[in-house]
Scaffold this motif. Structure first.
Motif, short mmCIF file in Angstrom:
data_model
loop_
_atom_site.label_atom_id
_atom_site.label_comp_id
_atom_site.label_asym_id
_atom_site.label_seq_id
_atom_site.Cartn_x
_atom_site.Cartn_y
_atom_site.Cartn_z
N ASP A 294 55.94 118.03 53.65
CA ASP A 294 55.51 117.64 52.49
C ASP A 294 54.49 117.03 52.28
O ASP A 294 53.73 116.73 51.25
CB ASP A 294 56.56 117.47 51.56
N TYR B 71 45.35 123.11 52.36
CA TYR B 71 45.95 122.64 50.94
C TYR B 71 45.07 122.53 50.11
O TYR B 71 43.94 121.62 50.34
CB TYR B 71 47.19 121.99 51.17
N GLY C 63 47.05 119.62 44.07
CA GLY C 63 47.97 120.20 43.26
C GLY C 63 48.97 119.14 43.20
O GLY C 63 48.67 117.95 43.24
N GLN D 72 52.60 117.82 44.51
CA GLN D 72 53.72 117.89 45.37
C GLN D 72 54.69 116.94 44.86
O GLN D 72 54.68 115.71 45.00
CB GLN D 72 53.12 117.37 46.63
N LEU E 95 53.43 121.39 51.97
CA LEU E 95 54.39 122.54 51.24
C LEU E 95 55.44 121.98 50.52
O LEU E 95 55.65 120.87 50.49
CB LEU E 95 54.81 123.46 52.66
N GLY E 96 56.44 122.80 50.13
CA GLY E 96 57.53 122.45 49.13
C GLY E 96 58.17 121.41 49.60
O GLY E 96 58.31 120.41 48.85
N TYR F 41 45.70 126.90 49.57
CA TYR F 41 46.91 127.20 48.62
C TYR F 41 47.08 125.67 47.93
O TYR F 41 46.73 124.74 48.39
CB TYR F 41 48.06 127.25 49.48
N THR G 229 53.34 124.19 47.16
CA THR G 229 53.82 125.47 47.07
C THR G 229 54.19 126.02 48.49
O THR G 229 53.92 125.03 49.62
CB THR G 229 52.82 126.43 46.52
N TRP G 230 54.45 127.33 48.75
CA TRP G 230 55.12 127.53 50.01
C TRP G 230 53.89 128.31 50.76
O TRP G 230 54.23 129.39 51.31
CB TRP G 230 56.38 128.42 50.06
N ASP H 150 52.19 135.64 52.14
CA ASP H 150 53.22 136.59 51.64
C ASP H 150 52.70 138.08 51.81
O ASP H 150 53.65 138.87 52.09
CB ASP H 150 53.36 136.32 50.20
N ARG I 168 62.87 131.48 51.62
CA ARG I 168 62.51 129.72 50.93
C ARG I 168 63.53 129.02 51.56
O ARG I 168 64.53 129.29 51.47
CB ARG I 168 62.60 130.05 49.26
#
Lengths: 359, 510
Positions: free
Chosen positions: B241, B311, B314, B316, B364-365, B486, B490-491, B497, B509
């Motif tokens: 993360d 990335y 955004g 997080q 990421l998430g 991205y 997010t993932w 995808d 997920r």
């Protein structure tokens, strides 16, 4: 959370366990064993605390069986089972049921415990005090794969060790043995570092501490040399002195925490050898559930074959081991003597110790 | 029980309480002022001592540029230990350790410093009885490896006196492509014998990773379905993360694939896919892992089956995060990947046709590493379509970190009058039970180095095979396109995808 049940039965306790788990929202936990603690009211608190700490490493269902004293004949004829079910934060990482037994049901504790064992998981029985003479034949001990006693808490540790040796069944173990694991590993490490033959050993520690005897018997069994047990004021074990054909190897711990390892021809080294908490001992004990053959071998060696401090007085007529006891540094002459045959040495030692006992 | 003469009579294979204690030895840490050393290595050394696994007289030598005396160094270790060690601080353990602590000040090009190091080691041999056994831990950026290794050789520090050993421990990255990895190996092996070089991949020191082998080879219920007849595909994920933090200098130009896939993910894949080794020793293990890595087949169309991303700004986890290109010290035109996903096949009888999807990324998430073995749907279902509408594919998920454990996912009837089947999961929580006292990866690995046990260390051939897999992908990326953006938190990019959607699958997920 805690659920109190008065005058209850095992099936009600089982229901309470399910209810408790649902209430705290964890319907399943990966408990790996059932620990049955058999104790009296006096020792229950400490034992349970240690078990809860150990449960961090071994999540378990802990059943504390407390046999209460009935003071009147009327009380002895009635029987009652009270239970306290603890799940969640109150019970370490598992579940705890404190069972208080009154009257007749005391003699049938196994009927209470059996329905509460986790399915398929191993069972460990632990007697912090007052262990039965033959744990494997005890009705509660018979349910367990592993039976943990503690000779340290016994009135006469030496006699207790002898009884343990006589009744030994695979799966038996004793916390006095667990206590010396750090000593044993440090001594083994010390011998890893030298290529010498050990000729005699002295184990020094406080009186009435069966760990000293067990360590001495283990050394005697493994090394096949005379081992002298001598006394000091403690705490616990204070020193192990090994005479070898290339000089002494001494592990000395006067203060119960920091030890010094001295090997001839090498610098002295500090070694942390702290006396451990009961919870750590129990955690070690639960790590392996298979029979401890090394313990069995050390135990069966026999306390009477050690050269005790009392023997020194009557040493003249006990030829082999006594020579080692008399002489503080037998390293030079011991190899020259013919190796003592086990049987006569045993007889001699027995003779001397029985004499000592007669005094 | 008669003692065996010649061997240590106190040692007995049946005596399983006795831990493996390292023999007399010392650890020399280069770059001892670094983060890794403070957060992981020093605490691990203390924890080992606390567990009684270090030999009496163990020596710890720090080597760095800073102007420190031995006492300053000891203080630094003390602070690091009290802050980061896993086990509680105990004075007597500290007393045992502090006697063997030394600090050597110097640059890597400073001959005097290496002479001082040499005399320090000799002094320790006398004072602490380390017996000439030393491991050199190179906790320094890879560009310094050649210099340090050459200096060790020049000053005779790599030559073990008779009856003792000298070992080198190196951290990833093991090069940045096959060629540089070979160069690095050549440099290190010129000075240290291959079996005295230990490459740390701290993932392999984790209990859960070692448990993969236990799960697969100690049980009967998993192995029969662990093949192409039942497995639909495998997803191996390592998500972080955090962003790159202060590692801009190291990270830019390297990227997620080289940083993570080349070592951690390919090792996890090898352990998941390998055949049963003949025994649990290092040679047998490496043989099986190398077979799997050697059988890896890349997709023909790399554009369609690999994705890289960066990335962007955004949110997080409730915090505003800047994009990779806006990070300090990063070229705004950088093409470095912070996210990478690739599809691999394994050409052998067990795995032919089963895709392995590997992905890793920063920002990421959440932080998670897991291996998900996803099974095929039941070939026939006696239930009608509406009953199983909600039912996914069965899966076994090995959660490597955090919350170590294993999850099994399967369908179960929803209580009620109608037949409705939905996914449920069954959990084995390793973490819940064993984390408190399960050792840190570094503890295990440092102990193994001192014992000379190379089970858990990737060998040269594994490193080279891994680069063999990654190099064509990196080359393709260099020539085609740019990393997809991205949003942080997010993932990963939408392209990832789509990559799975083309195969009719989707990412879990985690």
């Amino acid at each position: 959370m805690k659920i109190d049940l008065t005058d209850t039965t095992s099936s009600k306790i089982n229901k309470a366990l399910v209810q408790g788990r649902r209430a705290i929202g964890t319907p399943a936990v990966g408990m790996v064993l059932t620990l049955v603690i058999v104790t009296d009211e006096e020792n229950a608190y400490d034992a349970l605390k240690a078990a809860n700490e150990a449960s961090r490493e071994h999540p378990s269902r802990t059943l504390v069986v407390i046999k209460r004293v009935s003071r009147s004949p009327r009380d002895r004829t009635t029987s009652r089972l009270d239970a306290e079910v603890r799940v969640g934060a109150d019970a370490g990482t598992g579940e705890t049921v404190v069972l208080r037994l009154y009257g007749e049901v005391i003699d049938h504790a196994q009927s209470v415990v059996l329905p509460l064992l986790l399915p398929d998981a191993p069972v460990v029985a632990w007697w912090p005090v007052n262990a039965p003479r033959d744990p494997a034949k005890d009705p509660l001990g018979a349910l367990a794969q592993r039976r943990v006693t503690d000779s340290y808490a016994a009135e006469h540790p030496d006699a207790d060790l002898e009884a343990r040796a006589g009744a030994y069944t695979p799966g038996d173990t004793d916390l006095s043995w667990t206590r010396i694991t750090p000593w044993r590993s440090m001594l083994a490490a010390a011998l890893d570092q030298v290529v010498c033959e050990v000729t005699s050993v002295e184990v020094e520690g406080e009186e009435f501490n069966p760990s000293c005897e067990l360590l001495a018997m283990w050394l005697a069994d493994r090394l096949d040399v005379p081992v002298k047990r001598s006394l000091s004021s403690g705490p616990g074990l204070t020193a192990v002195r090994m005479a070898t054909d290339c000089g002494p190897v001494v592990l000395d711990r006067p203060d119960g925490s920091l030890a010094t390892l001295s090997v001839q021809g090498q610098p002295d080294r500090a070694v942390a050898l702290k006396r451990r908490e009961t919870s750590e001992l129990i955690a070690e004990e639960l790590r392996r559930l298979d029979p401890d053959d090394t313990y069995a071998a050390a135990l069966r060696f026999g306390v009477d074959r050690l050269v005790g401090p009392a023997d020194a007085a009557t040493a003249q007529d006990a030829p082999e081991p006594a020579a080692a006891a008399d002489d503080p540094a037998p390293a030079q002459e011991a190899p020259a003597k013919p190796a003592a045959k086990k049987a006569p040495a045993k007889q001699a030692a027995k003779k001397s110790s029985s004499k000592a006992a007669a005094k | 029980m008669t003692p065996v003469h010649g061997a240590n009579p106190l040692r007995d294979a049946a005596d399983r309480r006795l831990p493996r204690i390292a023999g007399p030895s010392g650890l020399v840490i280069f770059g001892v002022t670094g983060d890794l050393s403070r957060k992981k290595l020093m605490p691990a050394v203390y924890d080992l001592a606390n567990r009684g696994l270090l030999p009496p007289g163990f020596a710890l030598i720090g080597f760095a540029r800073r102007e420190w005396e031995n006492e300053d160094f000891a203080q630094e270790v003390h602070d690091a230990v009290s802050e980061h060690a896993r086990t509680p601080f105990r004075e007597e353990v500290w007393q045992q350790l502090v006697q063997g602590m030394r600090f050597v000040q110097g640059n890597f090009d400073d001959d005097d410093a290496f002479e001082r190091l040499k005399s320090t080691m000799q002094e320790l041999d006398k004072a602490q009885g380390t017996g000439g056994n030393f491991a050199y831990y190179l906790s320094v950026p890879p560009k310094f490896f050649p210099e340090v290794v050459q200096q060790l050789k020049k000053h005779g520090l790599a030559d073990a006196p008779e009856g003792s050993w000298r070992r080198a421990v190196i951290e990833k990255p093991f090069g940045h492509d096959l060629e540089s990895a070979r160069e690095l190996n050549a440099i290190v092996h010129e000075v240290f014998a291959p079996d005295q070089v230990f490459r740390i991949d701290h993932y392999l020191g984790k209990e859960t990773v070692q448990n993969i082998l236990a799960l697969r080879f100690a049980n009967t219920m998993f192995e029969p379905i662990w093949n192409r007849s039942y497995v639909d595909h495998v997803q191996i994920t390592m998500a972080e993360d955090i962003g790159i933090g202060g590692r801009a200098g190291y990270y830019d130009g390297i990227g997620a694939a080289r940083d993570v896939i080349q070592n951690h993910l390919l090792q996890l894949m090898a352990l998941t896919a390998m055949e049963e080794p003949a025994s649990f020793d290092a040679d047998a293990l490496v043989a099986e892992k190398a077979k799997v890595l050697g059988a890896v087949r890349l997709p023909k169309d790399l554009g369609a089956h690999t994705v890289r991303g960066q990335y962007a700004a955004g949110w997080q986890g409730g915090e505003k995060a800047v994009g990779y290109l806006q990070e300090d010290g990063i070229d705004p035109k950088s093409n470095t990947d912070t996210y990478a996903a690739i599809k691999l096949g394994i050409d052998n009888r067990r795995w032919a046709g089963v895709p392995f999807y590997l992905r890793t990324g920063k920002r990421l998430g959440r932080r998670v590493t897991e291996i998900a073995v996803v099974f095929q749907r039941a070939p026939h279902s006696p239930f009608d379509h509406t009953a199983t509408e909600e039912l996914g594919q069965n899966a076994i998920v090995i959660r490597v970190q955090p919350d170590e454990g294993i999850t099994v996912r399967f369908g179960s009837k929803v209580p009620g009058t109608s037949m409705e089947i939905r996914d449920v999961s069954m959990d084995f929580a390793y973490g819940e039970s064993f984390t408190e006292s399960s050792p840190e990866a570094y503890e295990r690995l440092i102990l193994d180095v001192l014992l000379g046990d190379s089970n858990l260390f990737p060998r040269t051939e594994e490193v080279e095979l891994s680069w063999n897999i990654l190099d064509p992908i990196e080359n393709y990326w260099d020539k085609h396109g740019k990393p997809a953006q991205y949003p942080s938190g997010t993932w990963g990019p939408a392209e990832a995808d789509e990559m799975l959607a083309r195969d009719g699958r989707s990412w879990r997920r985690p």
